[in-house]
Design a protein around this motif. Sequence first.
Motif, PDB file in Angstrom:
ATOM      1  N   LEU B  18       0.834  -1.201   0.000  1.00  0.00           N
ATOM      2  CA  LEU B  18       0.000   0.000   0.000  1.00  0.00           C
ATOM      3  C   LEU B  18       0.873   1.256   0.000  1.00  0.00           C
ATOM      4  CD1 LEU B  18      -2.922  -0.893   2.423  1.00  0.00           C
ATOM      5  CD2 LEU B  18      -3.133  -0.206   0.038  1.00  0.00           C
ATOM      6  N   LEU B  19       1.927   1.248   0.833  1.00  0.00           N
ATOM      7  CA  LEU B  19       2.818   2.408   0.899  1.00  0.00           C
ATOM      8  C   LEU B  19       3.527   2.628  -0.432  1.00  0.00           C
ATOM      9  CD1 LEU B  19       4.351   2.076   4.475  1.00  0.00           C
ATOM     10  CD2 LEU B  19       2.783   3.831   3.636  1.00  0.00           C
ATOM     11  N   LYS B  20       3.943   1.532  -1.060  1.00  0.00           N
ATOM     12  CA  LYS B  20       4.592   1.644  -2.369  1.00  0.00           C
ATOM     13  C   LYS B  20       3.627   2.235  -3.382  1.00  0.00           C
ATOM     14  CE  LYS B  20       8.207  -1.857  -2.538  1.00  0.00           C
ATOM     15  NZ  LYS B  20       8.428  -3.279  -2.840  1.00  0.00           N
ATOM     16  N   GLY B  21       2.360   1.802  -3.288  1.00  0.00           N
ATOM     17  CA  GLY B  21       1.327   2.335  -4.181  1.00  0.00           C
ATOM     18  C   GLY B  21       1.163   3.832  -3.972  1.00  0.00           C
ATOM     19  N   LEU B  22       1.195   4.246  -2.711  1.00  0.00           N
ATOM     20  CA  LEU B  22       1.069   5.675  -2.398  1.00  0.00           C
ATOM     21  C   LEU B  22       2.256   6.431  -2.976  1.00  0.00           C
ATOM     22  CD1 LEU B  22      -0.579   7.814  -0.812  1.00  0.00           C
ATOM     23  CD2 LEU B  22       1.036   7.503   1.051  1.00  0.00           C
ATOM     24  N   TRP B  23       3.433   5.842  -2.855  1.00  0.00           N
ATOM     25  CA  TRP B  23       4.644   6.475  -3.384  1.00  0.00           C
ATOM     26  C   TRP B  23       4.530   6.669  -4.885  1.00  0.00           C
ATOM     27  CZ3 TRP B  23       8.090   9.779  -3.082  1.00  0.00           C
ATOM     28  CH2 TRP B  23       9.290   9.723  -3.785  1.00  0.00           C
ATOM     29  N   THR B  24       4.000   5.653  -5.572  1.00  0.00           N
ATOM     30  CA  THR B  24       3.791   5.773  -7.020  1.00  0.00           C
ATOM     31  C   THR B  24       2.874   6.954  -7.330  1.00  0.00           C
ATOM     32  OG1 THR B  24       3.965   3.387  -7.197  1.00  0.00           O
ATOM     33  CG2 THR B  24       3.022   4.538  -9.076  1.00  0.00           C
ATOM     34  N   ALA B  25       1.765   7.038  -6.586  1.00  0.00           N
ATOM     35  CA  ALA B  25       0.807   8.131  -6.814  1.00  0.00           C
ATOM     36  C   ALA B  25       1.458   9.484  -6.546  1.00  0.00           C
ATOM     37  CB  ALA B  25      -0.410   7.941  -5.920  1.00  0.00           C
ATOM     38  N   LEU B  26       2.238   9.561  -5.458  1.00  0.00           N
ATOM     39  CA  LEU B  26       2.863  10.826  -5.086  1.00  0.00           C
ATOM     40  C   LEU B  26       3.953  11.226  -6.069  1.00  0.00           C
ATOM     41  CD1 LEU B  26       3.152  10.695  -1.200  1.00  0.00           C
ATOM     42  CD2 LEU B  26       1.655  12.108  -2.602  1.00  0.00           C
ATOM     43  N   ARG B  27       4.727  10.219  -6.511  1.00  0.00           N
ATOM     44  CA  ARG B  27       5.819  10.516  -7.435  1.00  0.00           C
ATOM     45  C   ARG B  27       5.279  11.148  -8.707  1.00  0.00           C
ATOM     46  NH1 ARG B  27       9.599   5.568  -8.809  1.00  0.00           N
ATOM     47  NH2 ARG B  27       7.624   5.113  -9.753  1.00  0.00           N
ATOM     48  N   ILE B  28       4.184  10.581  -9.216  1.00  0.00           N
ATOM     49  CA  ILE B  28       3.583  11.126 -10.435  1.00  0.00           C
ATOM     50  C   ILE B  28       3.025  12.519 -10.184  1.00  0.00           C
ATOM     51  CG2 ILE B  28       1.673  10.875 -12.082  1.00  0.00           C
ATOM     52  CD1 ILE B  28       2.061   7.834 -11.800  1.00  0.00           C
ATOM     53  N   SER B  29       2.242  12.667  -9.106  1.00  0.00           N
ATOM     54  CA  SER B  29       1.538  13.942  -8.915  1.00  0.00           C
ATOM     55  C   SER B  29       2.485  15.064  -8.504  1.00  0.00           C
ATOM     56  CB  SER B  29       0.408  13.781  -7.900  1.00  0.00           C
ATOM     57  OG  SER B  29       0.859  13.114  -6.760  1.00  0.00           O
ATOM     58  N   LEU B  30       3.439  14.792  -7.623  1.00  0.00           N
ATOM     59  CA  LEU B  30       4.314  15.872  -7.162  1.00  0.00           C
ATOM     60  C   LEU B  30       5.292  16.322  -8.252  1.00  0.00           C
ATOM     61  CD1 LEU B  30       4.969  14.907  -3.437  1.00  0.00           C
ATOM     62  CD2 LEU B  30       3.248  16.436  -4.419  1.00  0.00           C
ATOM     63  N   LEU B  31       5.814  15.336  -8.995  1.00  0.00           N
ATOM     64  CA  LEU B  31       6.717  15.683 -10.094  1.00  0.00           C
ATOM     65  C   LEU B  31       5.972  16.493 -11.159  1.00  0.00           C
ATOM     66  CD1 LEU B  31       9.682  14.945 -10.207  1.00  0.00           C
ATOM     67  CD2 LEU B  31       9.149  13.117 -11.806  1.00  0.00           C
ATOM     68  N   SER B  32       4.751  16.025 -11.483  1.00  0.00           N
ATOM     69  CA  SER B  32       3.947  16.756 -12.469  1.00  0.00           C
ATOM     70  C   SER B  32       3.634  18.148 -11.966  1.00  0.00           C
ATOM     71  CB  SER B  32       2.621  16.030 -12.737  1.00  0.00           C
ATOM     72  OG  SER B  32       2.848  14.714 -13.089  1.00  0.00           O
ATOM     73  N   MET B  33       3.365  18.255 -10.664  1.00  0.00           N
ATOM     74  CA  MET B  33       3.021  19.551 -10.084  1.00  0.00           C
ATOM     75  C   MET B  33       4.213  20.502 -10.167  1.00  0.00           C
ATOM     76  SD  MET B  33       0.281  20.811  -9.035  1.00  0.00           S
ATOM     77  CE  MET B  33       0.156  22.567  -8.782  1.00  0.00           C
ATOM     78  N   ALA B  34       5.421  19.970  -9.924  1.00  0.00           N
ATOM     79  CA  ALA B  34       6.626  20.803 -10.001  1.00  0.00           C
ATOM     80  C   ALA B  34       6.794  21.355 -11.415  1.00  0.00           C
ATOM     81  CB  ALA B  34       7.845  19.998  -9.589  1.00  0.00           C
ATOM     82  N   PHE B  35       6.647  20.460 -12.411  1.00  0.00           N
ATOM     83  CA  PHE B  35       6.749  20.905 -13.807  1.00  0.00           C
ATOM     84  C   PHE B  35       5.654  21.919 -14.119  1.00  0.00           C
ATOM     85  CE2 PHE B  35       8.763  16.586 -14.790  1.00  0.00           C
ATOM     86  CZ  PHE B  35      10.034  17.121 -14.867  1.00  0.00           C
ATOM     87  N   SER B  36       4.425  21.589 -13.655  1.00  0.00           N
ATOM     88  CA  SER B  36       3.284  22.459 -13.960  1.00  0.00           C
ATOM     89  C   SER B  36       3.472  23.841 -13.367  1.00  0.00           C
ATOM     90  CB  SER B  36       1.994  21.867 -13.390  1.00  0.00           C
ATOM     91  OG  SER B  36       1.818  20.574 -13.835  1.00  0.00           O
ATOM     92  N   PHE B  37       4.095  23.903 -12.201  1.00  0.00           N
ATOM     93  CA  PHE B  37       4.281  25.179 -11.530  1.00  0.00           C
ATOM     94  C   PHE B  37       5.132  26.108 -12.396  1.00  0.00           C
ATOM     95  CE2 PHE B  37       5.275  28.113  -8.142  1.00  0.00           C
ATOM     96  CZ  PHE B  37       4.108  28.072  -7.386  1.00  0.00           C
ATOM     97  N   VAL B  38       6.236  25.555 -12.894  1.00  0.00           N
ATOM     98  CA  VAL B  38       7.145  26.352 -13.725  1.00  0.00           C
ATOM     99  C   VAL B  38       6.487  26.700 -15.062  1.00  0.00           C
ATOM    100  CG1 VAL B  38       9.370  26.361 -14.910  1.00  0.00           C
ATOM    101  CG2 VAL B  38       9.147  25.282 -12.650  1.00  0.00           C
ATOM    102  N   LEU B  39       5.991  25.651 -15.767  1.00  0.00           N
ATOM    103  CA  LEU B  39       5.410  25.879 -17.095  1.00  0.00           C
ATOM    104  C   LEU B  39       4.126  26.701 -17.002  1.00  0.00           C
ATOM    105  CD1 LEU B  39       5.974  22.307 -18.593  1.00  0.00           C
ATOM    106  CD2 LEU B  39       7.240  24.394 -19.105  1.00  0.00           C
TER     107      LEU B  39
END
Lengths: 290, 225
Positions: B18-39
Amino acid sequence: MKNSINHKIHHQIKKMFWMTAAAFTLALSACSSSASQDAVTARTLADIQSSGKVVIGVFSDKAPFGYVDASGNYQGYDVYFADRIGKDLGAAVEYVSLEPANRVEYLETAKVDIVLANFTVTEERAEAVDFASPYMKVALGVVSPDSALITDVSQLSGKTLIVAKGTTAETYFTENHPEVNLLKFDQYTETFNALLDGRGDAFSTDNTEVLAWALQNPGFTVGVPSLGGLDTIAPAVRKGNTELLNWLNEEIIALGTEEFFHQDYDETLLPVYGDAVNPDDLVVEGGIVE
Amino acid sequence: MQDMGVRVLFEGANGVRLLKGLWTALRISLLSMAFSFVLGTLLGCAMTLKNPVVKAAAKIYLEFIRIMPQLVLLFLAYFGMTKAFGIQLSGYASALIVFTMWGTAEMGDLVRGVLISIPKHQYLSGLALGLSPWRVYLHIIFPQSARRLIPLAINLSTRMIKTTSLVVLIGVVEVLKVGQQIIEANRYAAPSGALWVYGAVFLLYFIACYPISSLARLLENKWKG
C-alpha cells in the motif's frame, strides 16, 4: 466474471471514455501517414524466445482467476497457466495488470504478447484480436434454498427468479423462459440479500459466482450448475500474430494430454469452490468443449 | 469477523505494498506539479500579453485540456501514440506527460487570473517610481500574486494526487489499485476486509494531502504580516 453488474456499469463508463479516445486516436491516425496500420508490430515467437521474456496481461483483482497475493506475487487460475507458458517458451514471464476495458487495446498496441485475463470469447472481440483454443467455460447457474431446491429450469415456471439488471442471466431468461417471473435488482449485493430474505424462489447469474456464494451460505445449493449458452474463455494474441497463436494452440493440446487444467483447477479454484463444483463444468482440456 | 478484516492490512507485505502504491501516486503527482508550476507560470504570464496569436494559442490549449477528461488524455498518450506513430511510452511516462499538460493548463489559468487581479495602480506606481518592467514584476507583482496563488495551487495539487487513481487504466498500479487487489484476494477469506482497506487508503491519501495544506496555511500566515 463477465456477469457482475458493477462490472457492467464500470464497463459502460469506461467504454464511453474509450470511445471518445478512439475517435481522437482515429483523427490522429488519419493525420499521420497511411502507414499508421503498421505503426507497431507484435513480437514474434522468435522475438519472445530470444529476448528471454514474455509479457502476459492478466487481472490483478479477480480472485481466484487472476489476483495478487499478500507477498505481491500474481496468483490464480489464469496465472498458473501463464507460468507454464513461460516455462515452455523458455522465457521469464513479465506480468502486466489489466482492466476489463483495456484488454483489447493492450494487444492492439502490442504492449503485451498474450492476454490471459479471463477473456470471454465473443464475435465482437474476435474481430480485434486472435483467440487461441479455450481453457475454461462459463455458463449460468441457479442457486436456491435447500428447503425448496430448484434442480431443473422447468421447476421455475410461475415462480420468482432474482436476477441482476444487465447480466446475461436477465437476457437469457427474458428470451428463453417468459414463464418465469423475474425480480430485477441494480446491485449485485441486493440480489443475494433478496434471496436470503426469501423475496424470490431462486437467483441466477454466472455459475462461478453462485457456486462460490452458495459455499459461503449454508442452506443454499446450486441446483442448476450449468445453463444457457456456454461461453468460453481463451488466451488472445494480437491480430495476425499467427506464429504465436499456433504455438499456443499446440501448447493447449499438449497440456491436455497431461490434464494440466485439472491440476490448475486443483491448485487455484478447488480451495474456493470445494466439493460444490464439478471441475468438468469449468475446465476445458486440450481446447475441446464438449 | 471484524478483527479478521483488519488483519488483512498486516498480512504478508500488504502494508508495504500500500505504501509503495502511495509512493507511485505521489511521485507522479508531485513531479507533475513541479513541472506544472514552472510551465504554468510561464503560460499564465504569456496569457496576459496583448499579442492575439499567443492569446489564441493559449486559449485553445487551455480549452482542449480542460474539456478532455484526464482518462481520455491518458489513453491518447499511452495507446493513441502507439497506434498513430508507433511510439511506445511507458505508463509512468504517459502519466507524467498528461498530468504535466493538465497541471500546466490549470496553473496557467490560475496565474493569469491572479496577475490580472492585482490592481492596475500597482503596476503604474512601480513604473512611475522608475523601476524597469522586469523589476516591477519581481518586487511588486509576484510577491502579491504568490500570496493569492497559494490556496489555489494547493487545491490543484491535492486534486492531482487524487486524480492519479486513473493511471491504473494505463497499467500503473497505484495505492487504490493495490487496495482493490488486497480486497479481491481476500474476498472469500475475509469479506469484511474491504472496509478496512478502503479506510487505510483514505488515511494514506489524507497523510499525503494534509502536510501540503498545512504548508500552505503556514505560508499564508507568514505572508499576511
